[in-house]
Write a protein that holds these residues in place. Structure first.
Motif, PDB file in Angstrom:
ATOM      1  N   SER A 234      13.969   8.312 -41.314  1.00 12.88           N
ATOM      2  CA  SER A 234      15.047   9.216 -41.725  1.00 12.88           C
ATOM      3  C   SER A 234      15.601   8.855 -43.094  1.00 12.88           C
ATOM      4  O   SER A 234      16.056   9.729 -43.835  1.00 12.88           O
ATOM      5  CB  SER A 234      16.161   9.210 -40.674  1.00 12.88           C
ATOM      6  OG  SER A 234      16.806   7.954 -40.620  1.00 12.88           O
ATOM      7  N   ARG A 239      17.096  12.958 -41.695  1.00 12.90           N
ATOM      8  CA  ARG A 239      17.248  12.936 -40.243  1.00 12.90           C
ATOM      9  C   ARG A 239      16.690  14.206 -39.589  1.00 12.90           C
ATOM     10  O   ARG A 239      16.098  14.146 -38.506  1.00 12.90           O
ATOM     11  CB  ARG A 239      18.722  12.751 -39.876  1.00 12.90           C
ATOM     12  CG  ARG A 239      19.262  11.364 -40.190  1.00 12.90           C
ATOM     13  CD  ARG A 239      20.704  11.190 -39.751  1.00 12.90           C
ATOM     14  NE  ARG A 239      21.129   9.810 -39.924  1.00 12.90           N
ATOM     15  CZ  ARG A 239      20.969   8.856 -39.015  1.00 12.90           C
ATOM     16  NH1 ARG A 239      20.402   9.144 -37.856  1.00 12.90           N
ATOM     17  NH2 ARG A 239      21.374   7.628 -39.243  1.00 12.90           N
ATOM     18  N   LEU A 273      19.633  11.406 -34.040  1.00 15.61           N
ATOM     19  CA  LEU A 273      19.286  11.763 -35.410  1.00 15.61           C
ATOM     20  C   LEU A 273      20.061  12.989 -35.886  1.00 15.61           C
ATOM     21  O   LEU A 273      20.486  13.064 -37.042  1.00 15.61           O
ATOM     22  CB  LEU A 273      17.781  12.018 -35.521  1.00 15.61           C
ATOM     23  CG  LEU A 273      16.883  10.781 -35.420  1.00 15.61           C
ATOM     24  CD1 LEU A 273      15.427  11.192 -35.214  1.00 15.61           C
ATOM     25  CD2 LEU A 273      17.010   9.924 -36.673  1.00 15.61           C
TER      26      LEU A 273
END
Length: 312
Positions: A234, A239, A273
């Motif tokens: 990420s 993300r 995330l």
């Protein structure tokens, strides 16, 4: 026998209480790398307590061992430990701890051999499913293997010649940054040598399943290394791209539908995330790191304390 007794009590308390304290903390999923560091320091502290207690009790029981352990120590240092007063049980304790150490080495050896055997088998299967064509030249240091398969998958095959394996279904399904995120995730595992950490955790938990800290260490390591690799991907590709990659790579496995699934942690990883919690402040991360490093330092201070006091 005061110092070995204190070390054994300290090790037992750490082994029993550390998993409960860490399970109640709300920050490990936000800071997986820091959490891995804390777990390793706690396990190292427990092992150090056992090793130092074994060295002192063996020194009290056998003069030959004492001569090696205190070979370069002045006479006053040896007297400060009061080894002759440990009693007849020192030999029994030392033998028990030595057997535990030998068992740990045996379990680690078994884990390493098993991992090598599994890697060897996977490489044989890989060569059978993706053979080289006659006359095909293999570039030096080749690390990527594309495998014909209807299932989307990607994994890192560690070893002397590490390789990143990805299936054709994953290449068809993933595009752009999502594909880059999957590759970065697997490369994050390789760079951090998560396989070594997993082998050590598996060996300790397999050898001593009754010790809470070792069982919790194995379970948490499996979870935290995935979060750490997600964060690696990420940071490079975002993300959203990493979350989409996890969904696209695993949606054919009934991971996100109703009912139990063998990959139950994946929805939590995707949610983490997409909706990340705030990271710890720099000051708090430094404090947690300092406390983690203090854990293995305490047994050393206890073990060397009498000798250092005798020298002053």
């Amino acid at each position: 026998m005061m110092v070995p007794l204190v070390l054994l009590v300290l090790g037992a308390l750490a082994a029993a209480t550390a998993p409960r304290l860490l399970s109640r903390a709300d920050w490990p999923e936000r800071e997986p790398v820091l959490a891995l560091c804390v777990w390793q320091c706690v396990v190292a502290a427990v092992l150090l307590c056992c090793v130092l207690a074994m060295a002192l009790t063996a020194s009290a029981a056998w003069a030959a061992v004492r001569g090696n352990v205190f070979a370069f120590a002045p006479r006053g240092v040896v007297e400060a430990y009061g080894l002759p007063g440990y009693g007849r049980w020192s030999g029994t304790v030392a033998v028990g701890l030595a057997l535990g150490g030998a068992w740990t080495v045996a379990m680690l050896t078994r884990e390493i051999r098993g991992a090598r055997s599994r890697r060897r088998q996977r490489r044989i299967e890989l060569r059978a499913r993706a053979p080289r064509l006659p006359g095909e030249m293999v570039p030096a240091g080749e690390r990527l293997v594309v495998l014909e398969d209807v299932r989307s998958d990607a994994w890192w095959l560690s070893g002397a010649q590490p390789q990143l394996v990805i299936t054709t279904a994953a290449l068809r399904r993933l595009r752009g940054r999502s594909l880059d995120a999957v590759l970065a995730h697997e490369q994050g595992h390789a760079r951090a040598r998560h396989d070594v950490l997993l082998h050590c955790a598996g060996a300790l938990a397999g050898g001593f399943p009754q010790v809470p800290v070792f069982a919790a260490f194995r379970d948490q390591v499996h979870h935290l290394v995935e979060l750490a690799a997600d964060d690696t991907a990420s940071r490079r590709f975002g993300r959203l791209a990493t979350a989409l990659a996890l969904v696209e790579l695993n949606e054919g496995r009934a991971v996100f539908g109703p009912g139990p699934a063998p990959f139950g942690a994946l929805p939590g990883r995707v949610n983490r995330l997409l909706d990340p919690g705030p990271r710890l402040t720099v000051g708090r991360r430094l404090r947690v790191t300092a406390f983690a490093l203090l854990a293995p330092a305490v047994p050393l201070v206890i073990a060397f304390g009498p000798g250092l006091h005798a020298l002053t």
